[in-house]
Design a protein around this motif. Structure first.
Motif, PDB file in Angstrom:
ATOM      1  N   ASP A 180      -7.294  -5.359  -1.963  1.00  0.00           N
ATOM      2  CA  ASP A 180      -7.323  -4.876  -0.589  1.00  0.00           C
ATOM      3  C   ASP A 180      -6.095  -5.355   0.190  1.00  0.00           C
ATOM      4  OD1 ASP A 180      -8.039  -3.783   1.813  1.00  0.00           O
ATOM      5  OD2 ASP A 180      -9.623  -5.245   2.250  1.00  0.00           O
ATOM      6  N   ALA A 181      -4.954  -4.717  -0.079  1.00  0.00           N
ATOM      7  CA  ALA A 181      -3.729  -5.087   0.628  1.00  0.00           C
ATOM      8  C   ALA A 181      -3.831  -4.764   2.118  1.00  0.00           C
ATOM      9  CB  ALA A 181      -2.530  -4.358   0.009  1.00  0.00           C
ATOM     10  N   ASN A 195      -4.835   1.567   0.246  1.00  0.00           N
ATOM     11  CA  ASN A 195      -4.618   0.744  -0.944  1.00  0.00           C
ATOM     12  C   ASN A 195      -4.320   1.609  -2.162  1.00  0.00           C
ATOM     13  OD1 ASN A 195      -5.113  -1.812   0.279  1.00  0.00           O
ATOM     14  ND2 ASN A 195      -7.315  -1.368   0.242  1.00  0.00           N
ATOM     15  N   PRO A 230       0.813  -1.226   0.000  1.00  0.00           N
ATOM     16  CA  PRO A 230       0.000   0.000   0.000  1.00  0.00           C
ATOM     17  C   PRO A 230       0.844   1.272   0.000  1.00  0.00           C
ATOM     18  CG  PRO A 230      -0.554  -1.453   1.863  1.00  0.00           C
ATOM     19  CD  PRO A 230       0.740  -1.930   1.295  1.00  0.00           C
TER      20      PRO A 230
END
Length: 255
Positions: free
Chosen positions: A240-241, A234, A199
């Motif tokens: 969706d890290a 993100n 991210p």
């Protein structure tokens, strides 16, 4: 079995890497030779940053480098690395296809004899392996410390502080929670580390101490704490890290 049909046994490998079209001060080449023919793991590394004469010293420093980043080493490395390298060799499809934009070539030593230069089709895996081995060398000679990531989870009833320390030198990852340490699976930890550095980190929102309000906070070894979802966001809305970082640590906390 006919003697000519006996399977060659890898006793070492030489990795030659060129970063290709990446501009300076990041562009570099290295040669990393591994030899496990006598049971131990002997390594030789020669790393050189290229085209830096195009930049001023200040431009190099501004990117977080120094003017002395070239590095050479010859010596032993923990033999725990032999098996992962051998496994990657056995899983690799080798070709004679030349690389057009940089990458890794490999020369296998088999039965004590050096072979010809080949191109591994799984470039990303070999580049990651080479990076891990170089990091292991840096740790072994105390050039760099193990990577430590600290994490705090605060909910309505509890505050949990924990950390993940990756020791490349002996290929171990230590998870610490409430003063108790345990070794966790290497691949799990490396995948989590990949997520941690995926991210965007907004340093203008970072603090030197972890938060105490409900939320999840992370510190990646540089002394700055970031709140996940606010100071860590993100890059790609479809991936969706941040959520994967949270779930990765929560699984470790639960175990």
């Amino acid at each position: 079995m006919h003697p000519n049909s006996a399977k060659s046994i890898p006793t070492g490998i030489v990795l030659e890497y060129d970063s290709g079209i990446i501009p300076p001060p990041y562009s570099h080449v290295f040669r990393l030779a591994l030899d496990w023919s006598k049971g131990s793991l002997q390594v030789q590394l020669d790393l050189h940053y290229t085209d830096r004469d195009e930049l001023s010293e200040q431009e190099i420093l501004d990117e977080g480098f120094t003017t002395q980043d070239d590095y050479s080493y010859q010596g032993a490395l923990n033999k725990v690395w032999i098996k992962p390298v051998q496994e990657l060799i056995s899983q690799t499809k080798w070709t004679n296809k030349p690389l057009t934009e940089g990458g890794i070539y490999a020369i296998l030593d088999e039965n004590g004899k050096s072979g010809v230069s080949k191109t591994p089709a799984n470039q990303d895996e070999w580049q990651l392996m080479a990076q891990d081995l170089i990091q292991a060398i840096y740790e072994s000679v105390k050039k760099e410390l193990p990577l430590k990531v600290s994490y705090r989870l605060v909910d309505s009833s509890d505050q949990i502080d924990c950390s993940l320390t990756v020791h490349f030198a002996d290929r171990q990852v230590i998870f610490e929670k409430n003063g108790k340490d345990r070794i966790i699976h290497w691949e799990y930890a490396i995948q989590l580390m990949k997520m941690i550095f995926t991210p965007d980190y907004h340093y203008e929102l970072a603090k030197e101490t972890p938060g105490s309000k409900r939320g999840a906070y992370i510190e990646c070894g540089d002394g700055y704490w970031h709140e996940l979802g606010k100071g860590v966001v993100n890059i790609d809305p479809s991936f969706d890290a941040v959520g994967k970082i949270k779930s990765g640590f929560e699984e470790l906390i639960r175990d």
